[in-house]
Scaffold this motif. Sequence first.
Motif, short mmCIF file in Angstrom:
data_model
loop_
_atom_site.label_atom_id
_atom_site.label_comp_id
_atom_site.label_asym_id
_atom_site.label_seq_id
_atom_site.Cartn_x
_atom_site.Cartn_y
_atom_site.Cartn_z
N SER A 206 65.43 55.64 54.20
CA SER A 206 66.43 54.57 54.24
C SER A 206 67.08 54.35 52.87
CB SER A 206 65.76 53.29 54.72
OG SER A 206 66.66 52.23 54.67
N LEU A 207 68.40 54.25 52.89
CA LEU A 207 69.15 53.95 51.67
C LEU A 207 69.65 52.51 51.75
CD1 LEU A 207 71.59 56.95 51.13
CD2 LEU A 207 69.83 56.22 49.56
N PRO A 208 69.71 51.82 50.64
CA PRO A 208 70.32 50.49 50.70
C PRO A 208 71.81 50.62 50.99
CG PRO A 208 69.82 51.10 48.44
CD PRO A 208 69.25 52.17 49.31
N HIS A 209 72.37 49.63 51.68
CA HIS A 209 73.79 49.67 52.04
C HIS A 209 74.66 49.60 50.79
CE1 HIS A 209 74.36 49.61 56.38
NE2 HIS A 209 73.11 49.17 56.40
N ALA A 210 75.63 50.50 50.72
CA ALA A 210 76.59 50.48 49.60
C ALA A 210 77.54 49.32 49.79
CB ALA A 210 77.35 51.79 49.56
N LYS A 211 77.84 48.63 48.69
CA LYS A 211 78.73 47.47 48.81
C LYS A 211 80.17 47.88 48.57
CE LYS A 211 75.22 44.12 47.67
NZ LYS A 211 74.66 43.25 46.65
#
Lengths: 189, 179
Positions: free
Chosen positions: B174-179
């Motif tokens: 899982s990758l953190p959501h790009a803003k």
Amino acid sequence: MAGVDVGGGGGKKRAVDAEINMIPFIDLLLVTISFLLITAVWSHMARLNADAQVPGKPSDDPPTNPEKPKDLHIEMRGTEKFVLQWKQGQQVVNSVELPRKEVKTVQNNVEIIRFPELAVKIAEEWKTHGQHAAATDDKTDRAVLHTDNKTEYKFIIGVIDALYATQRDRAFPTKTEKIPAFNVTFAVN
Amino acid sequence: MPVHKPERRLLHFISLAFVKKKVAGGGQRPVVAGLSLTSMIDFLVVTVVFLLMSFSASGEIGLPKGIQLPKAENVMDMVDAPVVAVTGRQVLVDGKYAGNTGSIIEADRLQIIEELKAMLKQRRDTWISLKKDKPFPGVVVLTIDQNVPALVVKSVFQTAAMSGYPNVSFMVDSLPHAK
């Protein structure tokens, strides 16, 4: 010895206040911290769902004049472009092409593949042609992925990730949640 | 002789205050520094509480050696389901050997992996016989190395579908959501 003196007892009588021995307490805390740090999970596993429905037995009472669903076919066999086609059965409803621009980043020696422009285009296409946008609709639109045999898995995941960036509301009895607007499957050819 | 309030003593002729003064340096900077136990224990307790809160009692699905998962942003939480791993040319179901992908690559066409199919069907039958009153979820998780070719991915995918597992999930990091 480390200890907390909570007051002294006097005389020959047994002390009213006891002294708490802090060493085993600190030892316990340190052992607990060590155990929790060793067993901690620093990577976060997750999943991307896909649909592999295979045709079942033909129904004895087939529905009369069933409406064929519109599926989004994503052609990723070419190295230069994506082709997004909405198909109803064999009939092509709409077709658009998009230059294949992948964004490659490296994190901890792992190559991450993203297709941000594809994600934006899929969202636009779904707003125009998607059939299951209502929050009360329990079905999702289907996306069919066409890949060649040599394409590496990370590129497939990149496209599925772009596909699942398009999300919609889904109303459940007690709450409303965001769910992916598509469910992906693979074309056999 | 005046009467003094009794004080703590090391020996009957050495008062503890005298020792303390010697250790402390007699007005100079003390050689032995004191350790504030209160702040240390506070810190340890906070650390333990934080780690306990983030602790996963269910454990983590072990990844077979040699698998580098791809990373993705728009992911779902993991589910408890049989894990099919593809590492190198081996196919494993929950860590047990379930076939080889060599023949698929050599033939260069999509194939059903018979050993994998048999093993998944057996698990499905076991699940159904144990939980007769519940509908079979048909979920399987594919753990595949990021460099495996699509032909193998599609073959495993189709084999899972043919074995009665239509809900196929791809395990990713899982990758953190790009803003």
